[in-house]
Scaffold this active site. Structure first.
Site, PDB file in Angstrom:
ATOM      1  N   ARG A  63      10.209 -17.313  58.868  1.00 45.47           N
ATOM      2  CA  ARG A  63      10.113 -15.719  58.561  1.00 45.47           C
ATOM      3  C   ARG A  63      11.479 -15.051  58.802  1.00 45.47           C
ATOM      4  NH1 ARG A  63       4.401 -14.548  61.172  1.00 45.47           N
ATOM      5  NH2 ARG A  63       3.332 -15.386  59.350  1.00 45.47           N
ATOM      6  N   HIS A  99       7.948  -9.306  60.315  1.00 45.86           N
ATOM      7  CA  HIS A  99       7.269 -10.051  59.123  1.00 45.86           C
ATOM      8  C   HIS A  99       8.145  -9.576  57.988  1.00 45.86           C
ATOM      9  CE1 HIS A  99       4.440 -11.452  56.639  1.00 45.86           C
ATOM     10  NE2 HIS A  99       3.954 -12.158  57.274  1.00 45.86           N
ATOM     11  N   ARG A 118       8.679 -17.596  66.166  1.00 46.26           N
ATOM     12  CA  ARG A 118       7.188 -18.234  65.886  1.00 46.26           C
ATOM     13  C   ARG A 118       7.094 -18.927  64.776  1.00 46.26           C
ATOM     14  NH1 ARG A 118       1.764 -15.406  64.410  1.00 46.26           N
ATOM     15  NH2 ARG A 118       3.267 -14.326  63.246  1.00 46.26           N
TER      16      ARG A 118
HETATM   17  C1  LIG Z   1      -1.654  -7.796  60.693  1.00 46.98           C
HETATM   18  C2  LIG Z   1      -1.335  -9.057  61.448  1.00 46.98           C
HETATM   19  C3  LIG Z   1      -1.566 -10.203  60.945  1.00 46.98           C
HETATM   20  C4  LIG Z   1      -1.401 -11.457  61.835  1.00 46.98           C
HETATM   21  N1  LIG Z   1      -1.812 -12.556  61.284  1.00 46.98           N
HETATM   22  C5  LIG Z   1      -1.815 -13.947  61.872  1.00 46.98           C
HETATM   23  C6  LIG Z   1      -2.221 -15.176  61.523  1.00 46.98           C
HETATM   24  O1  LIG Z   1      -2.495 -15.090  60.163  1.00 46.98           O
HETATM   25  N2  LIG Z   1      -2.326 -16.170  62.181  1.00 46.98           N
HETATM   26  C7  LIG Z   1      -1.652 -16.159  63.530  1.00 46.98           C
HETATM   27  O2  LIG Z   1      -1.741 -16.964  64.235  1.00 46.98           O
HETATM   28  N3  LIG Z   1      -1.337 -14.717  64.004  1.00 46.98           N
HETATM   29  C8  LIG Z   1      -1.324 -13.772  63.267  1.00 46.98           C
HETATM   30  N4  LIG Z   1      -1.145 -12.482  63.829  1.00 46.98           N
HETATM   31  C9  LIG Z   1      -0.515 -12.702  65.187  1.00 46.98           C
HETATM   32  C10 LIG Z   1      -2.006 -12.652  65.931  1.00 46.98           C
HETATM   33  O3  LIG Z   1      -3.165 -11.816  65.470  1.00 46.98           O
HETATM   34  C11 LIG Z   1      -1.695 -12.233  67.360  1.00 46.98           C
HETATM   35  O4  LIG Z   1      -0.419 -12.845  67.986  1.00 46.98           O
HETATM   36  C12 LIG Z   1      -2.686 -12.535  68.361  1.00 46.98           C
HETATM   37  O5  LIG Z   1      -4.113 -12.113  67.654  1.00 46.98           O
HETATM   38  C13 LIG Z   1      -2.729 -11.931  69.613  1.00 46.98           C
HETATM   39  O6  LIG Z   1      -3.885 -12.231  70.364  1.00 46.98           O
HETATM   40  P1  LIG Z   1      -4.055 -11.617  71.774  1.00 46.98           P
HETATM   41  O7  LIG Z   1      -5.401 -12.010  72.484  1.00 46.98           O
HETATM   42  O8  LIG Z   1      -2.526 -11.985  72.744  1.00 46.98           O
HETATM   43  O9  LIG Z   1      -3.937 -10.114  71.660  1.00 46.98           O
HETATM   44  P2  LIG Z   1      -4.730  -8.683  70.787  1.00 46.98           P
HETATM   45  O10 LIG Z   1      -5.498  -9.466  69.943  1.00 46.98           O
HETATM   46  O11 LIG Z   1      -3.455  -7.874  70.288  1.00 46.98           O
HETATM   47  O12 LIG Z   1      -5.460  -8.326  72.091  1.00 46.98           O
HETATM   48  C14 LIG Z   1      -4.730  -7.481  73.077  1.00 46.98           C
HETATM   49  C15 LIG Z   1      -5.782  -6.739  73.665  1.00 46.98           C
HETATM   50  O13 LIG Z   1      -5.005  -6.195  75.205  1.00 46.98           O
HETATM   51  C16 LIG Z   1      -5.876  -4.884  75.173  1.00 46.98           C
HETATM   52  N5  LIG Z   1      -4.880  -4.164  75.918  1.00 46.98           N
HETATM   53  C17 LIG Z   1      -3.445  -3.814  75.716  1.00 46.98           C
HETATM   54  N6  LIG Z   1      -3.003  -2.966  76.892  1.00 46.98           N
HETATM   55  C18 LIG Z   1      -3.940  -3.076  77.687  1.00 46.98           C
HETATM   56  C19 LIG Z   1      -3.874  -2.464  78.943  1.00 46.98           C
HETATM   57  N7  LIG Z   1      -3.176  -1.463  79.353  1.00 46.98           N
HETATM   58  N8  LIG Z   1      -5.225  -2.211  79.659  1.00 46.98           N
HETATM   59  C20 LIG Z   1      -6.232  -2.983  78.928  1.00 46.98           C
HETATM   60  N9  LIG Z   1      -6.231  -3.613  77.871  1.00 46.98           N
HETATM   61  C21 LIG Z   1      -5.164  -3.691  77.010  1.00 46.98           C
HETATM   62  C22 LIG Z   1      -6.047  -4.303  73.612  1.00 46.98           C
HETATM   63  O14 LIG Z   1      -6.616  -3.277  73.544  1.00 46.98           O
HETATM   64  C23 LIG Z   1      -6.644  -5.681  73.099  1.00 46.98           C
HETATM   65  O15 LIG Z   1      -7.831  -5.680  73.260  1.00 46.98           O
HETATM   66  C24 LIG Z   1      -1.019 -11.486  63.047  1.00 46.98           C
HETATM   67  C25 LIG Z   1      -0.788  -9.980  63.699  1.00 46.98           C
HETATM   68  C26 LIG Z   1      -0.998  -9.064  62.918  1.00 46.98           C
HETATM   69  C27 LIG Z   1      -0.824  -7.652  63.502  1.00 46.98           C
END
Ligand SMILES: Cc1cc2nc3c(=O)[nH]c(=O)nc-3n(C[C@H](O)[C@H](O)[C@H](O)COP(=O)(O)OP(=O)(O)OC[C@H]3O[C@@H](n4cnc5c(N)ncnc54)[C@H](O)[C@@H]3O)c2cc1C
Length: 564
Positions: free
Chosen positions: A305, A256, A401
């Site tokens: 980006r 980012h 992305r």
């Molecule tokens: C600061 C920030 C701002 C962002 N802003 C945006 C935005 O505005 N718009 C957008 O589209 N995207 C944005 N993104 C990206 C987006 O937030 C993420 O790509 C998305 O939320 C990922 O969702 P997810 O459910 O795949 O993973 P996450 O929300 O990261 O959840 C992963 C889960 O897996 C769990 N986990 C990990 N390893 C293990 C394990 N070994 N065993 C059990 N559980 C585990 C974690 O504890 C967590 O609960 C942003 C990201 C960040 C960091």
């Protein structure tokens, strides 16, 4: 060499579930809720490494992209996504994303997510880099992820009510997935996990299940400077690789461009200054106040980006500085308070008021475009193993992305997985046993790897730097841990991902999207395609002579993409 041995042998307690979902971000919770809706009589176990809302989802600021506004169409969203992806998006996957997207966001709203609305209750939509239209729905100004997470977790709490009777969604927090258990034919038979709990389910145990959905999020913690929370150690991708699954596009890490610069010594999760701030009119300047994005790209400060991150790195190199500035002073106090209250508060807590002064910013690791390779239904190369969200590589992001497509991807493909499970839940199978000693790494290795990766495999990469990084990673791999535990398991996962990422980045001798090779500054037609990685030769190979090793193959992107 990269260990393909289990992190801990299955022992202790065991239980059963029809489906196990790993992770409680937008992807995992949506997968659990949608599977429950599709298979109401089934037992779904959702496990998560820390607390339910400790992933990246709650930190998302800018919003969620979908063609919801007047005059906007999925076709235009598709065109913008393909342009950002630099020629290697999977067009069918993007089509699924943009076509399913608007209805998926509407379902999220019906579930209770409250997005910002203007006069007459009309959804407010903003723009971010690479989008030619206003199509980003946001909540609480810049707290979109927190609102989505709140709404999903409320729905999860309601859906989990029947779990005690063996149906519904059962949730275990502080449960870290370690490895897949495979049946003799290589398909999923279960999962090992470590639970910090009380009573019978404490320590390392096993869940016997025919279907596992990996939704473990990103791998930002492979780097020392990242916007990702501590849980983002790429565990799901590492465990899938150890089980023999294919992963793809791991060299494409999005940095980012605008992360609050907290000084050269800052480490860990660093506060993000959303692209939406530039969408509302803020612009980048160097130390002398010069706007340096003008003339570099037709979209100037709203260029994709990778373009912005590379421009910042060039300006920093030219001016001999370690940060640049984002000037949002002309937005005025009202805009900052209404649209970006969280970001302003975060800046203020570090002594910077963006209403009155430019914000010092620097690029940091933010998003993994690659992950466990899936098809359009979230299926991986292992029968019974699914992946969605940031842990997956559906092909929608290509080499880069498009902003705000990741929340949408998590939503859309989690729903697709549920639809697939509803049509063909795999049969239960007995796991085979693996009696070899676990492959663990000293916890201190994580810190060494993070610094190495930022230095050698960050925004700017070169052949010699990547070769040196691979050599150092090999030496770090010798630091075997004497005691198992979450820190040693995470270190092993981070090491696996760093090694695979470096190997892929070294192979791709071109610059494309978020992968920038200083020694190969142009894109090459020879590299229009994907690097697909596997550890070992086959999911069922158990010969100790053959259990370490990395296979990377190049698969060209079809010229005329097939339609679904
Ligand atoms: C600061 C920030 C701002 C962002 N802003 C945006 C935005 O505005 N718009 C957008 O589209 N995207 C944005 N993104 C990206 C987006 O937030 C993420 O790509 C998305 O939320 C990922 O969702 P997810 O459910 O795949 O993973 P996450 O929300 O990261 O959840 C992963 C889960 O897996 C769990 N986990 C990990 N390893 C293990 C394990 N070994 N065993 C059990 N559980 C585990 C974690 O504890 C967590 O609960 C942003 C990201 C960040 C960091």
């Amino acid at each position: 060499m990269i260990a393909r041995r289990l992190l801990a042998p299955p022992h202790g307690w065991a239980r059963r579930a029809d489906v196990v979902v790993v992770g409680s971000g937008i992807a995992g919770v949506t997968a659990a809720l949608s599977t429950h809706a599709a298979l109401p009589e089934s037992n779904i176990l959702l496990i998560t490494k820390s607390l339910l809302d400790d992933g990246s989802t709650r930190w998302a600021q800018g919003g969620i992209a979908a063609a919801l506004g007047p005059g906007d169409t999925p076709g235009q969203h598709l065109a913008d996504t393909l342009a950002a992806g630099a020629g290697i998006c999977d067009v069918d996957a993007v089509r699924a994303l943009v076509n399913d997207g608007p209805a998926a966001v509407r379902r999220l709203i019906e579930l209770g997510a409250k997005f910002d609305r203007g006069a007459g209750g009309v959804l407010e939509l903003t723009r971010e880099g690479g989008h030619l239209r206003r199509r980003i729905a946001h909540a609480g100004g810049d707290a979109t992820g927190a609102e989505i997470s709140r709404a999903l977790l409320c729905a999860l709490a309601e859906a989990g009510a029947g779990a005690d009777e063996g149906i519904g969604i059962d949730v275990i927090e502080h449960a870290m997935s370690l490895d897949l258990l495979l049946a003799g034919d290589g398909s999923v038979a279960g999962l090992t996990l470590h639970v910090i709990g009380e009573g019978q389910q404490d320590g390392v145990g096993a869940v016997h299940t025919p279907a596992v959905v990996l939704a473990t999020g990103g791998m930002g913690q492979v780097y020392s400077a990242t916007t990702n929370p501590p849980v983002s150690t790429g565990d799901g991708v590492a465990l899938a690789l150890r089980a023999g699954a294919e992963a793809a596009d791991l060299e494409f890490v999005q940095f980012h461009p605008t992360v609050l610069w907290l000084g050269a010594a800052a480490r860990g999760r660093q506060p993000l200054i959303s692209e939406a701030v530039r969408g509302e009119g803020a612009f980048l300047i160097d130390g002398s106040g010069r706007r340096f994005m003008t003339g570099r790209h037709p979209l100037a400060d709203l260029a994709p980006r990778d373009v912005v991150a590379k421009a910042i790195m060039s300006v920093m190199a030219e001016t001999g500085t370690d940060h640049v500035y984002l000037d949002g002073t002309q937005l005025g106090e009202d805009v900052w308070e209404h649209r970006f209250p969280t970001i302003r508060a975060s800046c203020l807590s570090h002594g910077i008021d963006p209403v009155r002064e430019p914000i010092p910013v620097v690029p940091a690791a933010h998003y993994a475009s690659g992950g466990v390779k899936t098809d359009l239904h979230g299926r991986t190369s292992i029968h019974g193993l699914y992946a969605c969200g940031e842990a997956a590589c559906t092909g929608v992001h290509g080499a880069n992305r498009l902003a705000s497509n990741s929340l949408l991807e998590g939503l859309v493909f989690a729903e697709r997985i549920a639809a697939d499970l509803a049509t063909c839940l795999p049969p239960r199978q007995e796991p085979t046993t693996d009696a070899r000693p676990p492959g663990l790494l000293e916890p201190g290795a994580t810190d060494q790897i993070q610094h190495l990766m930022t230095e050698r495999a960050g925004v700017l990469r070169s052949g010699p730097g990547l070769v040196a990084a691979a050599e150092t990673l090999r030496k770090i791999g010798d630091q075997q841990a004497s005691r198992p535990g979450p820190a040693a398991w995470e270190a092993a996962n981070v090491h696996t991902l760093a090694s695979v990422l470096v190997a892929s980045a070294a192979l791709r001798t071109e610059t494309r999207g978020s992968h920038w090779r200083e020694d190969y500054p142009k894109s090459s037609d020879d590299w229009i395609g994907h690097l697909i990685v596997t550890l070992g030769q086959s999911p069922v190979v158990r010969d100790p002579e053959d259990d370490d090793g990395l296979t990377i193959r190049f698969v060209p992107t079809p010229k005329e993409p097939a339609r679904e």
